[in-house]
Write an enzyme that holds these catalytic residues in place. Structure first.
Site, PDB file in Angstrom:
ATOM      1  CE  LYS A  64      -1.093   0.568   4.959  1.00 27.65           C
ATOM      2  NZ  LYS A  64      -0.823   1.995   5.129  1.00 27.65           N
ATOM      3  CG  ASP A  65       4.071   2.038   2.530  1.00 25.27           C
ATOM      4  OD1 ASP A  65       3.030   2.583   2.946  1.00 25.27           O
ATOM      5  OD2 ASP A  65       4.902   1.500   3.271  1.00 25.27           O
ATOM      6  CB  THR A 125      -6.470   6.380  13.336  1.00 28.44           C
ATOM      7  OG1 THR A 125      -6.109   6.091  11.972  1.00 28.44           O
ATOM      8  CG2 THR A 125      -7.629   7.358  13.339  1.00 28.44           C
ATOM      9  NE  ARG A 150      -7.888   3.113   4.903  1.00 28.41           N
ATOM     10  CZ  ARG A 150      -8.000   2.294   5.949  1.00 28.41           C
ATOM     11  NH1 ARG A 150      -9.181   1.777   6.280  1.00 28.41           N
ATOM     12  NH2 ARG A 150      -6.949   1.975   6.673  1.00 28.41           N
ATOM     13  NE  ARG A 151      -6.594   2.166   9.681  1.00 28.79           N
ATOM     14  CZ  ARG A 151      -5.288   1.892   9.669  1.00 28.79           C
ATOM     15  NH1 ARG A 151      -4.425   2.768  10.167  1.00 28.79           N
ATOM     16  NH2 ARG A 151      -4.844   0.762   9.152  1.00 28.79           N
ATOM     17  NE  ARG A 171       5.627   9.765  10.990  1.00 30.32           N
ATOM     18  CZ  ARG A 171       6.265  10.292   9.979  1.00 30.32           C
ATOM     19  NH1 ARG A 171       6.018  11.528   9.621  1.00 30.32           N
ATOM     20  NH2 ARG A 171       7.146   9.588   9.297  1.00 30.32           N
ATOM     21  N   GLY A 172       3.935   7.302  14.808  1.00 30.42           N
ATOM     22  CA  GLY A 172       4.920   6.556  15.574  1.00 30.42           C
ATOM     23  C   GLY A 172       4.850   5.087  15.235  1.00 30.42           C
ATOM     24  CG  ASN A 173       7.743   2.450  17.029  1.00 27.52           C
ATOM     25  OD1 ASN A 173       6.983   2.441  17.987  1.00 27.52           O
ATOM     26  ND2 ASN A 173       9.048   2.598  17.150  1.00 27.52           N
ATOM     27  CB  VAL A 174       3.545  -1.308  16.268  1.00 26.32           C
ATOM     28  CG1 VAL A 174       2.643  -2.159  17.155  1.00 26.32           C
ATOM     29  CG2 VAL A 174       3.035  -1.350  14.839  1.00 26.32           C
ATOM     30  NE  ARG A 204       1.199   4.922  14.859  1.00 26.09           N
ATOM     31  CZ  ARG A 204       0.384   5.559  14.017  1.00 26.09           C
ATOM     32  NH1 ARG A 204      -0.884   5.243  13.961  1.00 26.09           N
ATOM     33  NH2 ARG A 204       0.846   6.507  13.232  1.00 26.09           N
ATOM     34  CB  CYS A 264      -1.417   6.691   0.699  1.00 22.71           C
ATOM     35  SG  CYS A 264      -0.006   7.803   0.852  1.00 22.71           S
TER      36      CYS A 264
END
Length: 332
Positions: free
Chosen positions: A77-78, A121, A125-126, A143-146, A149, A236
């Site tokens: 998707k990127d 989020t 879209r979300r 924003r940030g890594n998993v 978050r 995107c």
């Protein structure tokens, strides 16, 4: 000769690339070396929409063109919808579950969250689809890594997060999901959950080798979803969603015969597409079914139907305003 696999340095990108490397070793016997590359998206804290489409892939593609690596693994998707000269997506491995997932405190589901619940989020879209539910949720841009978050939920900064289920599963964090969201409530991004294994088009030997990783049904589904995105000329950063599913057989008639006896029982592709206004007050949702062999055309035709229903009027203002985007440092 050892093959050099280029990847971003994020935890998710590395997990994805290691899975691909292991599969390639198992299927072909070739050794694979992981080469970590920093992209512009990794260096910047700005919203991805302001940095441009392809911010997470351009450095990898530059390394491919310069022959510093032999192939690269991307979150599909990127990738920009336009394919650059000289490169080729040689394989699309079997897709992870493409749906979005909720991670909430105290094991809550979306139905358990009341008005005013803060849901993190970074995706328009979300956010649009959360607004469309009419539940008065408060989307919180993040924003940030998993790991970053998920800590926001544990620390009480937000009541819940919405992330891609595929990313959490690949990181071994699927047990933290409190609800996998039905696409009827939260339709995913085009190509969400899929990987693209890219190499130089001139390297036919490697193209043939990587083909061992390809899953035809996943490739067809992603082809349809991205054809829809390309036809809408939306990147995107636009609130566009799509999900394609391959069915085993053509629907039968009431007498039990194929609907089109001339075609026989042939696989079909069913594509759902949707375009939203950022505040969720307007939504166009349509679907289309066609032959699996015509996946790209099915996606294009569905996009044309969305445009005829007014999709351009929802997409254009968002693109002009450059809103925030799916800006996960690890794209779930």
């Amino acid at each position: 000769m050892t093959l050099r696999l280029g990847t971003r340095r994020s935890a998710l990108a590395l997990a994805q690339s290691r899975t691909v490397a292991a599969a390639l070793r198992r299927l072909t016997g070739r050794d694979v070396e992981i080469v970590e590359i920093v992209t512009a998206g990794d260096r910047s804290t700005a919203p991805v929409a302001r940095l441009g489409v392809g911010v997470f892939v351009s450095a990898l593609r530059d390394a491919l063109t310069a022959k510093e690596i032999d192939f690269a693994v991307h979150s599909y998707k990127d990738l920009p919808t336009a394919m650059p000269d000289g490169l080729r997506v040689a394989a699309v491995p079997r897709r992870e579950d493409p749906r979005d997932a909720l991670v909430a405190r105290d094991g809550r589901t979306l139905a358990d969250l009341g008005p005013g619940a803060r849901i993190g989020t970074g995706s328009v879209r979300r956010i649009a689809q959360l607004h469309a539910l009419g539940r008065q949720f408060e989307p919180v841009p993040i924003r940030g890594n998993v790991d970053t978050r998920l800590r926001m939920v544990a620390d009480g900064e937000v009541d819940a997060l919405i992330l891609a289920r595929a990313g959490l599963a690949r990181l071994g964090r699927a047990d933290e999901i409190t609800e996998t969201l039905d696409p009827a409530l939260m339709l995913p991004a085009p190509a969400q959950g899929a990987l693209a294994v890219e190499c130089r088009a001139e390297d036919q030997e490697l193209v043939d080798l990587l083909a061992a990783l390809d899953d035809p049904h996943t490739r067809a589904a992603v082809t349809a979803e991205r054809a829809l995105l390309a036809e809408l000329e939306a990147g995107c950063s636009a609130p566009v969603a799509a999900l394609a599913v391959v069915t085993d057989d053509e629907p039968a008639s009431a007498e039990g015969e194929p609907a089109d006896p001339g075609r026989g029982n042939q696989p079909l592709i069913f594509v759902r597409g949707a375009v939203f206004s950022p505040d969720g007050t307007q939504a166009i949702r349509l679907s289309r079914t066609g032959p699996l062999t015509d996946a790209a055309e099915v996606g294009r035709l569905l996009a044309a139907e969305l445009r005829a229903a007014g999709a351009d009027g929802l997409v254009a203002p968002v693109l002009a305003g450059a809103p925030d985007d799916d800006v996960l440092g690890v794209q779930p």
